[in-house]
Design an enzyme around this catalytic site. Structure first.
Site, PDB file in Angstrom:
ATOM      1  N   ASP A  21      18.951  33.585  76.887  1.00  0.00           N
ATOM      2  CA  ASP A  21      19.840  33.165  77.980  1.00  0.00           C
ATOM      3  C   ASP A  21      19.375  33.278  79.511  1.00  0.00           C
ATOM      4  O   ASP A  21      18.565  34.292  79.676  1.00  0.00           O
ATOM      5  CB  ASP A  21      21.292  33.877  77.958  1.00  0.00           C
ATOM      6  CG  ASP A  21      21.695  33.995  76.595  1.00  0.00           C
ATOM      7  OD1 ASP A  21      21.461  33.219  75.746  1.00  0.00           O
ATOM      8  OD2 ASP A  21      22.539  35.139  76.331  1.00  0.00           O
TER       9      ASP A  21
HETATM   10  N1  URA Z   1      21.282  37.114  72.432  1.00  0.00           N
HETATM   11  C1  URA Z   1      21.760  37.049  73.392  1.00  0.00           C
HETATM   12  O1  URA Z   1      23.052  37.054  73.410  1.00  0.00           O
HETATM   13  N2  URA Z   1      21.208  36.460  74.444  1.00  0.00           N
HETATM   14  C2  URA Z   1      19.961  36.137  74.356  1.00  0.00           C
HETATM   15  O2  URA Z   1      19.187  35.669  75.415  1.00  0.00           O
HETATM   16  C3  URA Z   1      19.053  36.763  73.260  1.00  0.00           C
HETATM   17  C4  URA Z   1      19.748  37.143  72.194  1.00  0.00           C
END
Ligand code: URA
Length: 231
Positions: free
Chosen positions: A104
């Site tokens: 993310d």
């Molecule tokens: N889980 C999440 O919530 N975000 C990420 O970037 C990776 C795993």
């Protein structure tokens, strides 16, 4: 053996047309002998350009320390992308490098990038069973019961019809935990904690399969020998 002009262009050095002048200028050698023809069949490992061996002729794999605020996309317009942190030549390769899965925008840490399609598939397919280790900072004190809840393998995420596979939670301090998961569902770590009433304030990936971020500086990258990546 590969055709020299195709080789140089697929590794992002120049276009096939430009390869003709690069070769004519005497910049390319094979086993230290200057090559004169752009269409020569060559051994990629025996070639130098301006005295340097070719970069990752068998495919490129690297780890990037993704900073918060960067997005994992090839399209622009949504803010800085992880590709801005990588050498331009990697994006001119054909195929271009791409991330192995995504993190993310608000997550930092280890992201693999590669131009080896089979590796992307190997690492991201639902059957891949690759361990991913995250350090999460939560908005309030952790409850030791979460360890058992995440380990059971019956945790349902909103809008999904299959429970998450068992995950290993280690409580590091009052509001910090290390979580190991083997799946890669959308926003999985944040949603696992949210399902139990915790909000993830900071998320950082420390490890992806056998690859550990270690002391790689934020925004920096490091090559991984392709042999080491079990192709
Ligand atoms: N889980 C999440 O919530 N975000 C990420 O970037 C990776 C795993």
């Amino acid at each position: 053996m590969r055709r020299l002009d195709q080789l140089l262009s697929s590794l992002g050095y120049c276009s096939r047309r430009e390869a003709v002048s690069v070769v004519k200028a005497g910049r390319v050698r094979q086993n230290d002998v200057v090559l004169t023809k752009a269409d020569a069949k060559v051994d990629p490992h025996a070639i130098t350009l301006d005295g340097e061996p070719l970069e990752a002729p068998d495919g490129l794999l690297a780890m990037l320390h993704k900073p918060v605020g960067y997005i994992c996309t090839h399209s622009d317009g949504e803010g800085p992308t992880i590709y801005e942190l990588l050498p331009d030549q990697w994006l001119r390769r054909n195929p271009a490098v791409t991330s192995v899965g995504r993190l993310d925008k608000d997550t930092s840490g280890l992201l693999l990038v590669t131009d080896i399609g089979s590796l992307v598939h190997r690492f991201t397919s639902p059957k891949a069973d690759v361990e991913k280790v995250y350090l999460a900072e939560l908005d309030r004190e952790l409850d030791p019961q979460l360890v058992e809840i995440f380990a059971r393998g019956d945790l349902m995420l909103r809008g999904e019809d299959k429970p998450c596979l068992p995950a290993k939670l280690e409580i590091v301090s009052a509001k910090t935990a290390r979580l190991t998961i083997t799946e890669g569902r959308y926003h999985q770590v944040r949603r696992m904690f949210a399902s139990q009433g915790w909000h993830v304030e900071k998320l950082h990936r420390e490890r992806f399969g056998p690859h550990v971020l270690g002391d790689l500086a934020e925004g920096g990258w490091r090559m991984i020998p392709v042999e080491q990546a079990a192709r």
